[in-house]
Design a protein around this motif. Sequence first.
Motif, PDB file in Angstrom:
ATOM      1  N   THR A   1       0.832  -1.195   0.000  1.00  0.00           N
ATOM      2  CA  THR A   1       0.000   0.000   0.000  1.00  0.00           C
ATOM      3  C   THR A   1       0.867   1.246   0.000  1.00  0.00           C
ATOM      4  O   THR A   1       2.038   1.191   0.370  1.00  0.00           O
TER       5      THR A   1
ATOM      6  N   ASP B   1      -3.468   0.985  -2.997  1.00  0.00           N
ATOM      7  CA  ASP B   1      -2.688  -0.252  -2.965  1.00  0.00           C
ATOM      8  C   ASP B   1      -2.058  -0.525  -4.326  1.00  0.00           C
ATOM      9  O   ASP B   1      -2.533  -0.058  -5.348  1.00  0.00           O
TER      10      ASP B   1
ATOM     11  N   TYR C   1      -1.665   0.237  -9.686  1.00  0.00           N
ATOM     12  CA  TYR C   1      -2.239   0.835  -8.474  1.00  0.00           C
ATOM     13  C   TYR C   1      -3.758   0.812  -8.556  1.00  0.00           C
ATOM     14  O   TYR C   1      -4.319   0.629  -9.637  1.00  0.00           O
TER      15      TYR C   1
ATOM     16  N   SER D   1       5.879   1.933  -3.287  1.00  0.00           N
ATOM     17  CA  SER D   1       5.097   2.545  -2.212  1.00  0.00           C
ATOM     18  C   SER D   1       5.394   4.028  -2.018  1.00  0.00           C
ATOM     19  O   SER D   1       4.541   4.764  -1.543  1.00  0.00           O
TER      20      SER D   1
END
Length: 167
Positions: free
Chosen positions: A39, A46, A70, A152
Amino acid sequence: MKTTVRFITKTTAVAVMLMITSLSLLAEAEMEPVFAEGTTVSPAGDYVVNTTDEVYYFQGKEYEVYDVTYEDSFMDMKIAVNLAPDCKSYIAYTDNFTVFYSCDENGFGVRKILFSNNKTREGFDTAKYNDQVVLKKRQILSKKKAIELIASNLPSMQTAQVWIAEL
């Protein structure tokens, strides 16, 4: 006669089940395997990283390519990983930007960004870029950990302007 009909019915049922099973296994084999998932703390949400068969060439070196998707598909990108055995370099790229990551005496992080246009450049936060110059103090990271850090953290460098520009 009844026995022959029963035998044909059973044989047909088994053949159909085998055909369905083989088709489902074939469909699963065509899917790219998930390499990593996680995430972000950005509107991208995420992410899932998949391996690919693609090869990226940069400055005479071969890079293996990973697809990053994503929740917000406008943030999807690819990450190219240098195949050299020494300290790896990574390139995250889309049609609008290319971000170079590497490890050196300061650790692992962003080293340089190239933009395809000024709108995209305006959509990146300089302070967030500076925060990501060192994502990890360690020089040696596993490929998976480095890709997870990129996937991330990179979206948080982008402001809402980038999201609008890509529409």
